[in-house]
Write a protein that holds these residues in place. Structure first.
Motif, PDB file in Angstrom:
ATOM      1  N   ASN A 142       0.860  -1.183   0.000  1.00  0.00           N
ATOM      2  CA  ASN A 142       0.000   0.000   0.000  1.00  0.00           C
ATOM      3  C   ASN A 142       0.897   1.233   0.000  1.00  0.00           C
ATOM      4  O   ASN A 142       1.336   1.698   1.046  1.00  0.00           O
ATOM      5  N   THR A 143       1.190   1.739  -1.190  1.00  0.00           N
ATOM      6  CA  THR A 143       2.106   2.873  -1.313  1.00  0.00           C
ATOM      7  C   THR A 143       1.411   4.220  -1.158  1.00  0.00           C
ATOM      8  O   THR A 143       2.084   5.252  -1.083  1.00  0.00           O
ATOM      9  N   SER A 144       0.084   4.226  -1.107  1.00  0.00           N
ATOM     10  CA  SER A 144      -0.650   5.491  -1.017  1.00  0.00           C
ATOM     11  C   SER A 144      -1.100   5.813   0.401  1.00  0.00           C
ATOM     12  O   SER A 144      -1.646   6.892   0.648  1.00  0.00           O
ATOM     13  N   GLU A 146      -3.587   4.734   1.947  1.00  0.00           N
ATOM     14  CA  GLU A 146      -5.038   4.836   2.044  1.00  0.00           C
ATOM     15  C   GLU A 146      -5.582   3.627   2.804  1.00  0.00           C
ATOM     16  O   GLU A 146      -5.285   2.472   2.463  1.00  0.00           O
ATOM     17  N   LYS A 149      -7.340   0.686   0.964  1.00  0.00           N
ATOM     18  CA  LYS A 149      -6.600  -0.153   0.034  1.00  0.00           C
ATOM     19  C   LYS A 149      -5.947  -1.325   0.759  1.00  0.00           C
ATOM     20  O   LYS A 149      -5.481  -1.206   1.893  1.00  0.00           O
ATOM     21  N   THR A 177       1.444  -2.678  -6.695  1.00  0.00           N
ATOM     22  CA  THR A 177       0.753  -1.617  -5.971  1.00  0.00           C
ATOM     23  C   THR A 177      -0.341  -0.993  -6.832  1.00  0.00           C
ATOM     24  O   THR A 177      -0.355  -1.145  -8.054  1.00  0.00           O
ATOM     25  N   ALA A 179      -1.783   2.818  -7.345  1.00  0.00           N
ATOM     26  CA  ALA A 179      -1.468   4.207  -7.038  1.00  0.00           C
ATOM     27  C   ALA A 179      -2.682   4.927  -6.471  1.00  0.00           C
ATOM     28  O   ALA A 179      -3.826   4.478  -6.609  1.00  0.00           O
ATOM     29  N   VAL A 180      -2.432   6.057  -5.836  1.00  0.00           N
ATOM     30  CA  VAL A 180      -3.514   6.889  -5.328  1.00  0.00           C
ATOM     31  C   VAL A 180      -4.413   7.315  -6.489  1.00  0.00           C
ATOM     32  O   VAL A 180      -3.955   7.553  -7.603  1.00  0.00           O
ATOM     33  N   GLN A 187       1.539  12.944  -7.132  1.00  0.00           N
ATOM     34  CA  GLN A 187       1.128  11.997  -6.095  1.00  0.00           C
ATOM     35  C   GLN A 187       1.115  10.575  -6.651  1.00  0.00           C
ATOM     36  O   GLN A 187       1.548   9.630  -5.983  1.00  0.00           O
ATOM     37  N   VAL A 188       0.607  10.425  -7.855  1.00  0.00           N
ATOM     38  CA  VAL A 188       0.600   9.104  -8.498  1.00  0.00           C
ATOM     39  C   VAL A 188       2.033   8.633  -8.718  1.00  0.00           C
ATOM     40  O   VAL A 188       2.385   7.487  -8.410  1.00  0.00           O
ATOM     41  N   CYS A 191       3.759   7.158  -5.658  1.00  0.00           N
ATOM     42  CA  CYS A 191       3.425   5.764  -5.328  1.00  0.00           C
ATOM     43  C   CYS A 191       4.305   4.798  -6.114  1.00  0.00           C
ATOM     44  O   CYS A 191       4.818   3.815  -5.570  1.00  0.00           O
ATOM     45  N   MET A 217       2.585  -2.320 -11.734  1.00  0.00           N
ATOM     46  CA  MET A 217       1.953  -1.054 -11.361  1.00  0.00           C
ATOM     47  C   MET A 217       1.553  -0.322 -12.632  1.00  0.00           C
ATOM     48  O   MET A 217       2.216  -0.427 -13.658  1.00  0.00           O
TER      49      MET A 217
END
Length: 251
Positions: A142-144, A146, A149, A177, A179-180, A187-188, A191, A217
């Protein structure tokens, strides 16, 4: 560049020729993105994501040149693998897995891209042993950050990777992953950069635990950005199959 929050409209193909046109368009985008990034496009695998697409339409897509398909839900893989059992297809499960559905993954799937729990690894190992099969797996991160997720927290990855060699039926291929979901390209990008850094760190510290160290990804709206950041697998659905219907939530 579009992101996952602002996808271009995708018409729904209804013939082999239309599927081939969509596939060619996506592959052309992959080639162009790879060229911009100074990469060889042959390093990047296109995984068509066929969730919600009925088997009769998938036969058209397969005739157009698809040899592998990704599904979010295990029950869809199970049903479609049986309905299309006369075809030689590579099935990937790319969504989270409940342990009570491990049997169908072990029986029908060739890869699982959402491994993030030891209990799931244990369940898959037992079922794969019974089926006398092995399974390629990608560890989901979970790279965002959130909460909604799935995936490991980035700082949990080294310990998790260290537990996986005990599962001889699971073959670690790399990391995955999502991305957001944002119009903010940076931001994307962040991630994707984080996942690549985690992979690089694993390669440096414990290379025997990360397998080939592939990165999965990028989706329809952001895969070109993912290619720039080093992805090896792009999971593309709507750009190939058209916009998906909005389905009611299952209770």
């Amino acid at each position: 560049m579009s992101t996952s929050a602002t996808p271009a409209p995708h018409p729904t193909p209804e013939s082999v020729a239309e599927f081939r046109e969509n596939l060619d368009a996506v592959r052309a985008r992959i080639d162009a993105a790879a060229q911009r990034a100074g990469r060889d496009a042959s390093e990047i695998r296109l995984l068509p994501v066929s969730k919600t697409v009925p088997s009769e339409r998938l036969r058209l897509a397969i005739e157009a040149g698809m040899t592998g398909l990704g599904e979010n839900k295990v029950q869809e893989v199970s049903r479609k693998a049986q309905e299309l059992s006369d075809l030689d297809l590579h099935w990937a499960v790319i969504g989270p897995l409940q342990t009570n559905k491990a049997r169908d993954v072990a029986r029908y799937a060739h890869e699982f891209q959402a491994l993030d729990r030891i209990k799931v690894a244990e369940a898959l190992e037992r079922r794969l042993e019974a089926e006398d099969r092995t399974l390629d797996v990608y560890v989901q991160v979970n790279t965002s950050a959130e909460e909604a997720k799935s995936g490991l927290n980035p700082d949990e990855l080294p310990e998790f990777l260290a537990t996986l060699p005990q599962f001889s039926r699971l073959r670690v291929r790399g990391l995955m992953t999502l991305a957001v979901h944002s119009e903010d390209v940076e931001q994307v990008r962040g991630c994707f950069q984080l996942l690549r850094q985690l992979r690089d760190d694993a390669r440096e510290s414990t290379p025997e635990l990360i397998g080939p160290g592939e990165l999965s990804m990028g989706m329809s709206g952001d895969f070109e950005l993912a290619i720039a950041e080093g992805t090896n697998v792009v999971r593309v659905g709507q750009a190939i199959f058209g916009a998906r219907p909005v389905l009611p939530k299952q209770k």
